[in-house]
Write a protein that holds these residues in place. Structure first.
Motif, PDB file in Angstrom:
ATOM      1  N   ASP A 246      -8.163  -0.066  -3.296  1.00  0.00           N
ATOM      2  CA  ASP A 246      -6.719  -0.276  -3.269  1.00  0.00           C
ATOM      3  C   ASP A 246      -6.383  -1.640  -2.680  1.00  0.00           C
ATOM      4  O   ASP A 246      -5.449  -2.318  -3.139  1.00  0.00           O
ATOM      5  CB  ASP A 246      -6.041   0.821  -2.451  1.00  0.00           C
ATOM      6  CG  ASP A 246      -6.049   2.166  -3.163  1.00  0.00           C
ATOM      7  OD1 ASP A 246      -6.388   2.208  -4.367  1.00  0.00           O
ATOM      8  OD2 ASP A 246      -5.727   3.182  -2.509  1.00  0.00           O
TER       9      ASP A 246
ATOM     10  N   MET B 138       1.365  -0.764  -7.845  1.00  0.00           N
ATOM     11  CA  MET B 138       0.261  -0.090  -7.165  1.00  0.00           C
ATOM     12  C   MET B 138       0.253   1.414  -7.459  1.00  0.00           C
ATOM     13  O   MET B 138      -0.758   2.081  -7.256  1.00  0.00           O
ATOM     14  CB  MET B 138       0.339  -0.325  -5.658  1.00  0.00           C
ATOM     15  CG  MET B 138      -0.084  -1.722  -5.226  1.00  0.00           C
ATOM     16  SD  MET B 138      -1.839  -2.053  -5.474  1.00  0.00           S
ATOM     17  CE  MET B 138      -2.568  -0.987  -4.228  1.00  0.00           C
TER      18      MET B 138
ATOM     19  N   ARG C  64       0.624   3.551  -2.875  1.00  0.00           N
ATOM     20  CA  ARG C  64      -0.519   4.459  -3.039  1.00  0.00           C
ATOM     21  C   ARG C  64      -0.378   5.745  -2.241  1.00  0.00           C
ATOM     22  O   ARG C  64      -1.307   6.564  -2.214  1.00  0.00           O
ATOM     23  CB  ARG C  64      -1.816   3.745  -2.607  1.00  0.00           C
ATOM     24  CG  ARG C  64      -2.144   2.497  -3.394  1.00  0.00           C
ATOM     25  CD  ARG C  64      -2.294   2.768  -4.865  1.00  0.00           C
ATOM     26  NE  ARG C  64      -3.434   3.650  -5.146  1.00  0.00           N
ATOM     27  CZ  ARG C  64      -3.668   4.195  -6.337  1.00  0.00           C
ATOM     28  NH1 ARG C  64      -2.832   3.985  -7.338  1.00  0.00           N
ATOM     29  NH2 ARG C  64      -4.720   4.978  -6.517  1.00  0.00           N
TER      30      ARG C  64
ATOM     31  N   ARG D 248      -7.152  -4.212  -5.370  1.00  0.00           N
ATOM     32  CA  ARG D 248      -6.126  -4.223  -6.418  1.00  0.00           C
ATOM     33  C   ARG D 248      -4.836  -4.866  -5.900  1.00  0.00           C
ATOM     34  O   ARG D 248      -4.173  -5.613  -6.625  1.00  0.00           O
ATOM     35  CB  ARG D 248      -5.846  -2.801  -6.906  1.00  0.00           C
ATOM     36  CG  ARG D 248      -4.709  -2.714  -7.923  1.00  0.00           C
ATOM     37  CD  ARG D 248      -4.656  -1.369  -8.623  1.00  0.00           C
ATOM     38  NE  ARG D 248      -3.469  -1.214  -9.427  1.00  0.00           N
ATOM     39  CZ  ARG D 248      -3.257  -1.793 -10.606  1.00  0.00           C
ATOM     40  NH1 ARG D 248      -4.184  -2.594 -11.119  1.00  0.00           N
ATOM     41  NH2 ARG D 248      -2.139  -1.586 -11.289  1.00  0.00           N
TER      42      ARG D 248
ATOM     43  N   GLN E 187       0.811  -1.217   0.000  1.00  0.00           N
ATOM     44  CA  GLN E 187       0.000   0.000   0.000  1.00  0.00           C
ATOM     45  C   GLN E 187       0.848   1.273   0.000  1.00  0.00           C
ATOM     46  O   GLN E 187       0.340   2.360  -0.307  1.00  0.00           O
ATOM     47  CB  GLN E 187      -0.944   0.003   1.208  1.00  0.00           C
ATOM     48  CG  GLN E 187      -2.053  -1.035   1.136  1.00  0.00           C
ATOM     49  CD  GLN E 187      -2.994  -0.816  -0.044  1.00  0.00           C
ATOM     50  OE1 GLN E 187      -3.158   0.298  -0.529  1.00  0.00           O
ATOM     51  NE2 GLN E 187      -3.601  -1.893  -0.517  1.00  0.00           N
TER      52      GLN E 187
ATOM     53  N   TYR F 141      -6.817   2.028   4.346  1.00  0.00           N
ATOM     54  CA  TYR F 141      -6.666   2.103   2.906  1.00  0.00           C
ATOM     55  C   TYR F 141      -8.016   1.911   2.218  1.00  0.00           C
ATOM     56  O   TYR F 141      -8.848   1.118   2.663  1.00  0.00           O
ATOM     57  CB  TYR F 141      -5.682   1.040   2.431  1.00  0.00           C
ATOM     58  CG  TYR F 141      -4.376   1.056   3.194  1.00  0.00           C
ATOM     59  CD1 TYR F 141      -3.483   2.115   3.055  1.00  0.00           C
ATOM     60  CD2 TYR F 141      -4.043   0.014   4.061  1.00  0.00           C
ATOM     61  CE1 TYR F 141      -2.293   2.134   3.765  1.00  0.00           C
ATOM     62  CE2 TYR F 141      -2.856   0.020   4.767  1.00  0.00           C
ATOM     63  CZ  TYR F 141      -1.981   1.088   4.620  1.00  0.00           C
ATOM     64  OH  TYR F 141      -0.813   1.111   5.330  1.00  0.00           O
TER      65      TYR F 141
END
Length: 262
Positions: free
Chosen positions: A122, A161, A104, A125, A101, A118
């Protein structure tokens, strides 16, 4: 499309590390950069995302001139440049999911990242990409409990990501055993095709460059002296890259742009 023109990088008053380098990387291509230590390969990659500031020249990504960007504009552009590191650059105490993560962070508010809240899209994905590279079952495992190959797969997913426009890989297999190295190179090759991504890989292993990339760029002392297909990298070209033949001999092994396009 990545377009680099007359790129120069100088540290202090010393000899430039990059000396007027020109390079184009079109979309959906996998390009490797080879050369001896000190050739400027890592500096080139770090100039592209401005982890290192160029001294002069132009770096253009999809029509955006990167070298003139400031603050917020640079942050927005940098988040679309995925980077895979030799040393993985993971946060060991965090889980695989939390490390993934991190890709992101340029897209979500600070408070979400601080609280580890999060967005569900996200998380979805991340699971999709981790499944694709074979590490979904490690989602809750600490990063420092993984093997080198598993850690590098986390680094790959973290970069993806970012939803990048280009993927840069700085010696992604240098810390791995031969079998795992080939697996990572094969993974990058497949992901580039599946996601329609240009990938630029700095690599010491010429055999892997020949097998897994469609174009090889050879550097020596900050200059590009070979640019061609793997089958064009003959012994004379290798000597130019690693032994330092004359500039005329080096230029002889640099195909023109029309040949590269075929």
């Amino acid at each position: 499309m990545l377009r680099i023109s007359q790129l120069v990088k100088r540290y202090g008053n010393g000899e430039p590390v990059l000396k007027g380098l020109d390079l184009e990387v079109p979309g959906e291509s996998v390009v490797s950069i080879i050369g001896a230590s000190g050739a400027g390969k890592s500096t080139l990659l770090r100039c592209i995302n401005r982890l290192v500031e160029p001294s002069s020249g132009s770096i253009e990504l999809n029509g955006v001139e990167i070298t003139t960007l400031r603050r917020e504009e640079l942050r927005r552009t940098r988040r679309r440049i995925g980077m895979i590191f030799q040393g993985f650059n993971l946060v060991d105490r965090l889980s695989v999911m939390e490390n993934v993560q991190c890709g992101r962070l340029g897209y979500i508010p600070y408070w979400r990242a601080a609280l580890r809240r999060y967005p569900q899209e996200d998380i979805d994905r991340a699971f999709h990409l981790m499944e694709r590279v074979g590490i979904a079952h490690y989602a809750d495992k600490r990063a420092d409990e993984l093997s080198g190959g598993e850690r590098q797969r986390v680094g790959v997913v973290r970069a993806l990501m970012q939803d990048p426009d280009i993927l840069l890989a700085d010696e992604p297999t240098a810390s791995l055993d031969p079998v795992t190295s080939r697996q990572i190179m094969e993974l990058l090759q497949k992901l580039a095709a599946e996601l329609h991504l240009p990938v630029l890989i700095n690599i010491h292993n010429v055999g892997e460059a020949r097998e897994y990339t469609e174009r090889i760029v050879g550097m020596r002392f900050g200059k590009l002296i070979f640019d061609g297909k793997p089958e064009d990298l003959d012994q004379d070209a290798m000597d130019a890259v690693y032994s330092g033949t004359s500039e005329d001999a080096a230029r002889q092994h640099t195909p023109n742009s029309e040949a590269l396009a075929t």
